[in-house]
Design an enzyme around this catalytic site. Structure first.
Site, PDB file in Angstrom:
ATOM      1  N   HIS A  89       0.268  -2.940   0.509  1.00 26.66           N
ATOM      2  CA  HIS A  89      -1.170  -3.078   0.755  1.00 26.66           C
ATOM      3  C   HIS A  89      -1.479  -2.328   2.052  1.00 26.66           C
ATOM      4  O   HIS A  89      -0.792  -2.528   3.060  1.00 26.66           O
ATOM      5  CB  HIS A  89      -1.553  -4.556   0.898  1.00 26.66           C
ATOM      6  CG  HIS A  89      -2.930  -4.739   1.458  1.00 26.66           C
ATOM      7  ND1 HIS A  89      -4.041  -4.210   0.846  1.00 26.66           N
ATOM      8  CD2 HIS A  89      -3.384  -5.346   2.598  1.00 26.66           C
ATOM      9  CE1 HIS A  89      -5.125  -4.501   1.551  1.00 26.66           C
ATOM     10  NE2 HIS A  89      -4.746  -5.180   2.626  1.00 26.66           N
ATOM     11  N   GLU A 141     -13.419  -9.045  -3.684  1.00 30.95           N
ATOM     12  CA  GLU A 141     -13.874  -9.983  -2.658  1.00 30.95           C
ATOM     13  C   GLU A 141     -15.254  -9.551  -2.173  1.00 30.95           C
ATOM     14  O   GLU A 141     -15.676  -9.911  -1.087  1.00 30.95           O
ATOM     15  CB  GLU A 141     -12.868 -10.107  -1.525  1.00 30.95           C
ATOM     16  CG  GLU A 141     -12.383  -8.826  -0.916  1.00 30.95           C
ATOM     17  CD  GLU A 141     -11.373  -9.074   0.180  1.00 30.95           C
ATOM     18  OE1 GLU A 141     -11.743  -9.696   1.176  1.00 30.95           O
ATOM     19  OE2 GLU A 141     -10.223  -8.656   0.026  1.00 30.95           O
ATOM     20  N   CYS A 143      -7.274  -9.482  -0.710  1.00 31.75           N
ATOM     21  CA  CYS A 143      -6.799  -8.225  -1.326  1.00 31.75           C
ATOM     22  C   CYS A 143      -5.685  -8.432  -2.358  1.00 31.75           C
ATOM     23  O   CYS A 143      -5.423  -7.547  -3.165  1.00 31.75           O
ATOM     24  CB  CYS A 143      -6.289  -7.280  -0.252  1.00 31.75           C
ATOM     25  SG  CYS A 143      -7.510  -6.910   0.998  1.00 31.75           S
TER      26      CYS A 143
HETATM   27  P1  HMG Z   1      -8.809  -1.955  17.588  1.00 33.00           P
HETATM   28  O1  HMG Z   1      -8.596  -3.084  18.503  1.00 33.00           O
HETATM   29  O2  HMG Z   1     -10.108  -1.233  17.678  1.00 33.00           O
HETATM   30  O3  HMG Z   1      -7.694  -0.862  17.699  1.00 33.00           O
HETATM   31  O4  HMG Z   1      -8.693  -2.486  16.108  1.00 33.00           O
HETATM   32  P2  HMG Z   1      -6.444  -0.788  18.712  1.00 33.00           P
HETATM   33  O5  HMG Z   1      -6.935  -0.639  20.099  1.00 33.00           O
HETATM   34  O6  HMG Z   1      -5.448  -1.883  18.404  1.00 33.00           O
HETATM   35  O7  HMG Z   1      -5.839   0.606  18.233  1.00 33.00           O
HETATM   36  C1  HMG Z   1      -5.319   0.750  16.963  1.00 33.00           C
HETATM   37  C2  HMG Z   1      -4.035   1.582  17.065  1.00 33.00           C
HETATM   38  O8  HMG Z   1      -4.399   2.885  17.552  1.00 33.00           O
HETATM   39  C3  HMG Z   1      -3.029   1.025  18.088  1.00 33.00           C
HETATM   40  O9  HMG Z   1      -1.745   1.307  17.557  1.00 33.00           O
HETATM   41  C4  HMG Z   1      -3.279   1.878  19.322  1.00 33.00           C
HETATM   42  O10 HMG Z   1      -2.159   1.993  20.185  1.00 33.00           O
HETATM   43  C5  HMG Z   1      -3.595   3.217  18.674  1.00 33.00           C
HETATM   44  P3  HMG Z   1      -0.542   0.244  17.735  1.00 33.00           P
HETATM   45  O11 HMG Z   1      -0.343   0.085  19.186  1.00 33.00           O
HETATM   46  O12 HMG Z   1      -1.023  -1.045  17.075  1.00 33.00           O
HETATM   47  O13 HMG Z   1       0.594   0.861  16.979  1.00 33.00           O
HETATM   48  N1  HMG Z   1      -4.387   4.123  19.527  1.00 33.00           N
HETATM   49  C6  HMG Z   1      -4.125   5.428  19.648  1.00 33.00           C
HETATM   50  N2  HMG Z   1      -3.170   6.213  19.090  1.00 33.00           N
HETATM   51  C7  HMG Z   1      -3.186   7.553  19.410  1.00 33.00           C
HETATM   52  N3  HMG Z   1      -4.103   8.110  20.253  1.00 33.00           N
HETATM   53  C8  HMG Z   1      -5.074   7.344  20.824  1.00 33.00           C
HETATM   54  C9  HMG Z   1      -5.112   5.947  20.529  1.00 33.00           C
HETATM   55  N4  HMG Z   1      -5.911   4.925  20.895  1.00 33.00           N
HETATM   56  C10 HMG Z   1      -5.462   3.803  20.256  1.00 33.00           C
HETATM   57  N5  HMG Z   1      -5.957   7.900  21.648  1.00 33.00           N
HETATM   58  C11 HMG Z   1      -7.731  -3.675  14.265  1.00 33.00           C
HETATM   59  C12 HMG Z   1      -7.532  -2.558  15.292  1.00 33.00           C
HETATM   60  C13 HMG Z   1      -6.659  -3.565  13.205  1.00 33.00           C
HETATM   61  C14 HMG Z   1      -7.625  -5.012  14.983  1.00 33.00           C
HETATM   62  C15 HMG Z   1      -9.131  -3.537  13.623  1.00 33.00           C
HETATM   63  O14 HMG Z   1      -9.251  -2.305  12.949  1.00 33.00           O
HETATM   64  C16 HMG Z   1      -9.466  -4.658  12.663  1.00 33.00           C
HETATM   65  O15 HMG Z   1      -9.883  -5.748  13.041  1.00 33.00           O
HETATM   66  N6  HMG Z   1      -9.311  -4.401  11.315  1.00 33.00           N
HETATM   67  C17 HMG Z   1      -9.634  -5.355  10.274  1.00 33.00           C
HETATM   68  C18 HMG Z   1      -8.490  -6.333  10.032  1.00 33.00           C
HETATM   69  C19 HMG Z   1      -7.291  -5.653   9.424  1.00 33.00           C
HETATM   70  O16 HMG Z   1      -7.381  -4.597   8.830  1.00 33.00           O
HETATM   71  N7  HMG Z   1      -6.122  -6.315   9.532  1.00 33.00           N
HETATM   72  C20 HMG Z   1      -4.910  -5.812   8.924  1.00 33.00           C
HETATM   73  C21 HMG Z   1      -4.004  -6.928   8.423  1.00 33.00           C
HETATM   74  S1  HMG Z   1      -4.889  -8.091   7.425  1.00 33.00           S
HETATM   75  C22 HMG Z   1      -5.060  -7.300   5.880  1.00 33.00           C
HETATM   76  O17 HMG Z   1      -4.437  -6.325   5.622  1.00 33.00           O
HETATM   77  C23 HMG Z   1      -6.017  -7.917   4.924  1.00 33.00           C
HETATM   78  C24 HMG Z   1      -7.333  -7.171   4.718  1.00 33.00           C
HETATM   79  O18 HMG Z   1      -7.125  -6.028   3.931  1.00 33.00           O
HETATM   80  C25 HMG Z   1      -8.350  -8.114   4.071  1.00 33.00           C
HETATM   81  C26 HMG Z   1      -7.967  -8.847   2.813  1.00 33.00           C
HETATM   82  O19 HMG Z   1      -6.834  -9.185   2.506  1.00 33.00           O
HETATM   83  O20 HMG Z   1      -8.924  -9.161   2.114  1.00 33.00           O
HETATM   84  C27 HMG Z   1      -7.941  -6.707   6.024  1.00 33.00           C
END
Ligand code: HMG
Length: 447
Positions: free
Chosen positions: A244, A83, A120
């Protein structure tokens, strides 16, 4: 019926790395554990200035062909899943084939080449296409080369920036394979979604939190669809479950959901009932909201049980080893999860010829696919031949300023007014050398 599946696999990581807790977190003013514990990532791989999806794919493919003693005449099909393509017409497979033809005596003139796109999940779809081509008997004894290659970059400042990565996975698909046989049964969960997309742009538009919900929903549908053809599946059926892995924290959520689904109405659910009760059933609740609340409560308790932890540590955690070190490789991600599992089996000296993996692929936009794979006799030799540890250990560790420079170099639309020097010396590999008269990207092999 002859088995068809993955005969050999090679991995090529980008040659640079960004240390997330050490370099990224301080810059963002974040607790390093947000990355190591929350997202579950330690480093991201990045391409050096002379690397891109073509060089990483061609370098992985060359190592695979050399190791298996193949020449282009042995390959009847090259499909690239990506991609990160830079050309809307000419497929990346032609660029990669061109590179390879420069170092072998024969050529790929009679090989069918293409490019697969569905975020992906395209890597798995390309494997499927190759499988079907062989099953249909159209391969004339030749094998198929499938290359999943991506530079998974996000705009700087996007929440996805922490999950970047770059690398390629080359897979040889063949009859009577050495590594794993693919199941005929498959399950799909597929819907038109706008959670992550790149409408004529290099970096994705992402609704991160929603993308996670979409991932889980499509996975559930794919699992149900898989069971509708394979019959009910049980925990003990599978040695590992590679998913994935956009980041390991996502798999933690998906695994818990899958576990709840799989143990429902089994002795495992009965065994847990004394400790955390039985799973909520929708017809026991007044409305959907109350049911969902009860499910969340059950899941919170489920993930703390010894029974769940043991399964997760055994079947899922080992699939995340490489992802923690390299980030999201998009189309290659589920394929490095499989390799991580097999590497774990090798480290444990596990006897598992004939054992099964449940492989769960996913692509935004959105589609999940689930199938099973059976481990074959040659798996030890194949996995033992990988040099991924050496590659990862040799990566150049970027400072923050260097990371920004590298990100700029790989941004297609950026008007760079300065040259960025390579951070590593090219060594026996394909490199990007510049643009030709029709704006095509050009490559050469450096000894
Ligand atoms: P964010 O908002 O910066 O992170 O982005 P957050 O605040 O949600 O924190 C992440 C996790 O860390 C959370 O865990 C927090 O609690 C934890 P959860 O509550 O979800 O279990 N956390 C901590 N843990 C320990 N100590 C700390 C601490 N602080 C926070 N101090 C987001 C997260 C995934 C939204 C961002 O990285 C993003 O936008 N990523 C890109 C999209 C993505 O990867 N989506 C996944 C599903 S889609 C997919 O897999 C397809 C893809 O591969 C593309 C394709 O298919 O082509 C992406």
């Amino acid at each position: 019926m002859t088995a068809v599946g993955i005969d050999a696999i090679e991995i090529r990581s980008g040659k640079l790395k960004l240390d997330l807790p050490g370099t990224f977190a301080p810059q963002k003013g974040d607790d390093p554990e947000k990355y190591t514990k929350g997202l579950g990532l330690t480093n991201s791989s990045f391409p050096d200035v002379y690397e891109d999806i073509v060089t990483m794919g061609a370098n992985a493919a060359k190592r695979l062909m050399d190791r298996k003693g193949l020449t282009p005449d042995d390959v009847g099909r090259i499909d690239v899943a990506t991609e990160s393509a830079f050309d809307h017409s000419k497929p990346v497979s032609t660029y990669i084939a061109g590179c390879l033809e420069g170092v072998y005596d024969d050529d790929f003139t009679h090989a069918n080449k293409g490019e697969r796109k569905f975020a992906c999940v395209a890597g798995t779809q390309a494997v499927d296409d190759a499988y079907n081509w062989i099953r249909a008997g159209r391969n004339r004894g030749r094998s198929a080369l499938v290359i999943a290659t991506d530079t998974a970059l996000y705009a700087r400042g996007d929440p996805g920036e922490a999950t970047q990565g770059a690398g390629a996975v080359a897979m040889l698909i063949d009859a009577d394979p050495d590594l794993v046989e693919l199941s005929i049964h498959q399950g799909y969960g597929s819907k038109d979604e706008t959670d992550f997309l790149k409408p004529n742009q290099q970096f994705p538009s992402v609704d991160g939190k929603r993308s996670m919900q979409v991932y889980l929903s499509r996975m559930r549908e794919a699992l149900e669809d898989y069971e509708s053809v394979s019959g009910k599946i049980y925990l003990d059926d599978f040695a590992y479950a590679p998913f994935h892995t956009p980041f390991p924290g996502m798999v933690r959520k998906a695994a818990l959901l899958a576990y709840r689904h799989v143990i429902r109405d089994t002795t495992h659910e009965d065994e847990l009932a004394g400790e955390i009760g039985r799973q909520p059933r929708e017809d026991e609740y007044a409305d959907r909201e109350a049911y969902e609340e009860a499910i969340r409560g059950y899941m919170d308790e489920l993930k703390t049980t010894d029974q769940y932890r043991t399964w997760y540590d055994d079947a899922v955690e080992p699939t995340l080893g490489l992802a923690r070190e390299v980030g999201n490789w998009y189309t290659g991600s589920v394929h490095i999860a499989r390799v991580s599992a097999l590497r774990n089996a090798l480290e444990r000296d596990r006897e598992f010829v004939g054992d099964t993996l449940l492989v769960a692929s996913y692509g935004s936009g959105a589609q999940a696919e689930i199938h099973a794979e059976t481990v074959r006799e040659g798996w030890r030799e194949e996995i033992g031949a990988l040099d991924v540890d050496e590659q990862l250990a040799a990566r150049y560790d970027l400072s923050w300023d260097e990371y920004e420079d590298v990100h700029d170099v790989h941004e297609y639309d950026k008007d760079l007014d300065r040259e960025v020097e390579a951070f590593t010396p090219p060594d026996s590999e394909f490199v990007f050398t510049g643009w030709g008269r029709m704006n095509e990207r050009q490559y050469e092999y450096v000894e």
